[in-house]
Every structure is written in structure tokens, then in C-alpha cells.
Motif scaffolding. Structure first.
Motif, short mmCIF file in Angstrom:
data_model
loop_
_atom_site.label_atom_id
_atom_site.label_comp_id
_atom_site.label_asym_id
_atom_site.label_seq_id
_atom_site.Cartn_x
_atom_site.Cartn_y
_atom_site.Cartn_z
N UNK A 172 0.87 -1.18 0.00
CA UNK A 172 0.00 0.00 0.00
C UNK A 172 0.91 1.23 0.00
N UNK A 173 0.65 2.14 -0.92
CA UNK A 173 1.55 3.29 -1.10
C UNK A 173 1.80 4.02 0.21
N UNK A 174 0.77 4.22 1.00
CA UNK A 174 0.93 4.98 2.25
C UNK A 174 1.94 4.32 3.19
N UNK A 175 2.06 2.99 3.12
CA UNK A 175 2.96 2.27 4.03
C UNK A 175 4.42 2.29 3.57
N UNK A 176 4.62 2.42 2.27
CA UNK A 176 5.99 2.31 1.74
C UNK A 176 6.39 3.55 0.94
N UNK A 177 5.67 4.63 1.13
CA UNK A 177 5.86 5.81 0.28
C UNK A 177 7.31 6.29 0.25
N UNK A 178 7.96 6.39 1.42
CA UNK A 178 9.31 6.94 1.44
C UNK A 178 10.29 6.05 0.69
N UNK A 179 10.18 4.73 0.88
CA UNK A 179 11.04 3.80 0.16
C UNK A 179 10.83 3.91 -1.35
N UNK A 180 9.57 3.96 -1.74
CA UNK A 180 9.25 4.04 -3.17
C UNK A 180 9.77 5.34 -3.75
N UNK A 181 9.57 6.44 -3.02
CA UNK A 181 10.03 7.74 -3.53
C UNK A 181 11.55 7.78 -3.64
N UNK A 182 12.26 7.20 -2.66
CA UNK A 182 13.72 7.16 -2.72
C UNK A 182 14.19 6.37 -3.94
N UNK A 183 13.56 5.21 -4.17
CA UNK A 183 13.94 4.38 -5.31
C UNK A 183 13.63 5.07 -6.63
N UNK A 184 12.47 5.72 -6.68
CA UNK A 184 12.07 6.43 -7.90
C UNK A 184 13.05 7.57 -8.19
N UNK A 185 13.45 8.32 -7.16
CA UNK A 185 14.38 9.42 -7.37
C UNK A 185 15.73 8.91 -7.87
N UNK A 186 16.22 7.84 -7.26
CA UNK A 186 17.53 7.30 -7.66
C UNK A 186 17.50 6.84 -9.11
N UNK A 187 16.44 6.12 -9.49
CA UNK A 187 16.35 5.61 -10.86
C UNK A 187 16.14 6.75 -11.86
N UNK A 188 15.32 7.73 -11.49
CA UNK A 188 15.05 8.85 -12.39
C UNK A 188 16.30 9.70 -12.58
N UNK A 189 17.06 9.92 -11.49
CA UNK A 189 18.30 10.69 -11.59
C UNK A 189 19.31 9.98 -12.48
N UNK A 190 19.43 8.66 -12.31
CA UNK A 190 20.36 7.90 -13.14
C UNK A 190 19.96 7.96 -14.61
N UNK A 191 18.64 7.89 -14.87
CA UNK A 191 18.16 7.95 -16.25
C UNK A 191 18.43 9.32 -16.86
N UNK A 192 18.20 10.38 -16.10
CA UNK A 192 18.44 11.73 -16.63
C UNK A 192 19.92 11.96 -16.89
N UNK A 193 20.76 11.47 -15.99
CA UNK A 193 22.21 11.63 -16.19
C UNK A 193 22.65 10.88 -17.44
N UNK A 194 22.11 9.67 -17.64
CA UNK A 194 22.47 8.88 -18.82
C UNK A 194 22.03 9.57 -20.11
N UNK A 195 20.82 10.15 -20.10
CA UNK A 195 20.33 10.83 -21.30
C UNK A 195 21.10 12.12 -21.57
N UNK A 196 21.48 12.84 -20.48
CA UNK A 196 22.26 14.06 -20.65
C UNK A 196 23.64 13.74 -21.23
N UNK A 197 24.24 12.67 -20.72
CA UNK A 197 25.55 12.26 -21.24
C UNK A 197 25.47 11.87 -22.70
#
Length: 281
Positions: free
Chosen positions: A242-267
Motif C-alpha cells: 500500500x503506497x501509504x505504508x511504503x511511500x518513502x522507500x518508493x520515492x527514494x527508489x524512484x528518485x535514484x532511478x530517475x536521476x540515473x536515467x536523466x544523467x544517462x540521457x544528458x551524457x
């Protein structure tokens, strides 16, 4: 008097900093003699209000108090000194071929490519979609019974070959406990949750178990220690997240993956502007 002055001049001329400044002046003079225009902005250093505020905040974080006026002035002088030396070093080409400086500049570029993500607030729809792509990672109470055979990866090619040979031996009926290499990791775990598995084998190992077939050997998969053949003997699915129970973990994982994807596309965007030539021996 003349002897004393000569001695002072002789001492100054032995100082490396004097040689450095003379070299800088010579380069600047040579550029002027060639008619190369000097960018006025390159000779202007601006310390803005935001810069001073940043220095003060950094001081407070370090010393747990506000800086005095004299300390602010000292930090400003130090900032100007940093900027002067950095510009003159660049002008003299001192950064060329320096691996440490190259890595630091690369790190700054990667940081710029990733930094935007920190300011983005993902919506519930975005995070729910992320959970849907990785349900096993966030399920509550998921458990695995599994066995593992370890291969040290000091020599990756040798470890890969050893793992392939072990898989073939298992297919021929070999005793799995006689295969692999010794390590302090447990060869088998029962009813282990994702947290315990990742704490033992390193981040991502539980996710690899979640994707493995049930009842037969798979791999090799990589851990923080080396390569492993794995066999999941039993798997107990956890409760749907349930999103409310794991929100912080999910948000941390989403940020890490999104940052890596943006860095790869910028490069890739920057890389596409270059023509690469590689001469291999």
C-alpha cells in the motif's frame, strides 16, 4: 643596502609561487602580443549575496554558530583566492591531463544532470505505477527459502567460467554442497525476508531471488561479494504493498532511478556531439 636588496630578490625568485605568477603573466602578455582578446568577464570576480549566504550556512553547519563579521570577510577572501587560482590554473592549462581534476569535473557534470530530480515531487500516480513495476520489492512479509553456491569474482572471467561449469555439474546430478568456494555467507536460508537477505548478501539480492524460477538452479547472479548460483526452494508472497505504508522507500527508489536515467540521457546528448576515434593495439 644593495647587498640586502639583492639577497631579498634572490630569495623571492626561489619561491615556486613567484615562478607561477611570472609564468601566468608571461602567458597573459603573450596572448596580448598575439592580439588575442581577453574576455573582460574572465577578469571580473563577483561575490553575490547568495554566495555570502552559502558561506555563512556552511559555517553554521560546521561550527553550530553564526559567523562574525571578520569571519565572513575571511571566507570571502578565501573564496576570491580560490577563484583567482582556479582561473589562472585553467588559463595556464594546469588541469590538462590531471586525472583527479577530470574526475571532479565529471562528478560536477553528473551532479548537474541529476540535481533537478531533488526538486521534483512525484505524484501518487507516478509512485503507484512504480510499485506496480516492482511489486515484490515492496510487498510486506515476502519470504524465501533458498540455497546459494558462491564464486569469488576477483577474476570475473574465471568466476563466470566456474559458475557455468558448476551449473553443468548440477545438471549431471552433482551434490551442490561440494561446489563453489568457501565464504562466511550462509549456504542456505529459510523463511528469510527481503531485509535480511539484502543485509546478508547486499542490496538487490532479494530482488534476484524474487525473479528466479522455483525449485531449480539459476544464475549466476551478482552480489556485493561475487557470483552466486541460486535455487529458490520455497517462496511466500507478501501482502500487496500500500503506497501509504511504503511511500518513502518508493520515492527514494524512484528518485535514484530517475536521476540515473536523466544523467544517462544528458551524457548521451553530449556524447552525440563528439566524433570518437579509438585506436586499439
Amino acid at each position: 643596502m644593495r647587498t640586502r636588496l639583492s639577497a631579498m630578490l634572490s630569495g623571492w625568485l626561489r619561491e615556486p609561487l613567484v615562478h607561477f605568477l611570472i609564468a601566468g603573466a608571461a602567458v597573459f602578455a603573450f596572448a596580448g602580443w598575439r592580439g588575442t582578446a581577453v574576455d573582460p568577464a574572465s577578469r571580473t570576480i563577483i561575490i553575490a549575496v547568495d554566495d555570502v549566504q552559502r558561506m555563512a550556512e556552511r559555517f553554521v553547519q560546521t561550527w553550530q554558530r553564526q559567523p562574525t563579521a571578520d569571519e565572513i570577510d575571511a571566507m570571502i577572501r578565501d573564496e576570491i583566492k580560490d577563484e583567482v587560482y582556479a582561473r589562472e590554473a585553467t588559463r595556464l592549462g594546469l588541469a590538462d591531463g590531471d586525472a583527479i581534476i577530470r574526475r571532479r569535473l565529471r562528478g560536477k557534470m553528473e551532479f548537474l544532470a541529476r540535481a533537478e530530480v531533488d526538486a521534483v515531487m512525484p505524484t501518487d500516480t507516478t509512485l503507484t505505477a512504480w510499485i506496480a513495476k516492482n511489486p515484490a520489492r515492496y510487498a510486506d512479509g515476502a519470504r524465501h527459502d533458498f540455497d546459494q553456491i558462491f564464486f569469488v569474482a576477483t577474476d570475473p572471467a574465471r568466476a563466470q567460467a566456474a559458475a557455468v561449469a558448476a551449473r553443468a555439474a548440477l545438471d549431471r546430478g552433482a551434490d551442490w554442497q561440494t561446489l563453489g568456494e568457501a565464504i562466511s555467507l550462509p549456504r542456505t536460508m529459510a523463511a528469510a525476508d527481503d531485509g535480511a537477505i539484502d543485509a546478508t548478501f547486499g542490496a538487490g539480492f532479494a530482488a534476484a531471488l524474487a525473479k528466479a524460477p522455483l525449485g531449480r538452479w539459476a544464475g549466476p547472479v551478482t552480489s556485493g561479494f561475487g557470483l552466486h548460483l541460486i535455487r529458490v526452494r520455497a517462496r511466500t508472497a507478501g501482502k500487496p504493498p500500500v503506497l501509504a505504508d511504503v511511500r518513502q522507500r518508493v520515492e527514494n527508489d524512484w528518485r535514484a532511478a530517475t536521476a540515473a536515467d536523466r544523467e544517462a540521457r544528458a551524457y548521451q546528448l553530449l556524447l552525440d556531439a563528439y566524433r570518437i576515434k579509438i585506436d586499439k593495439p
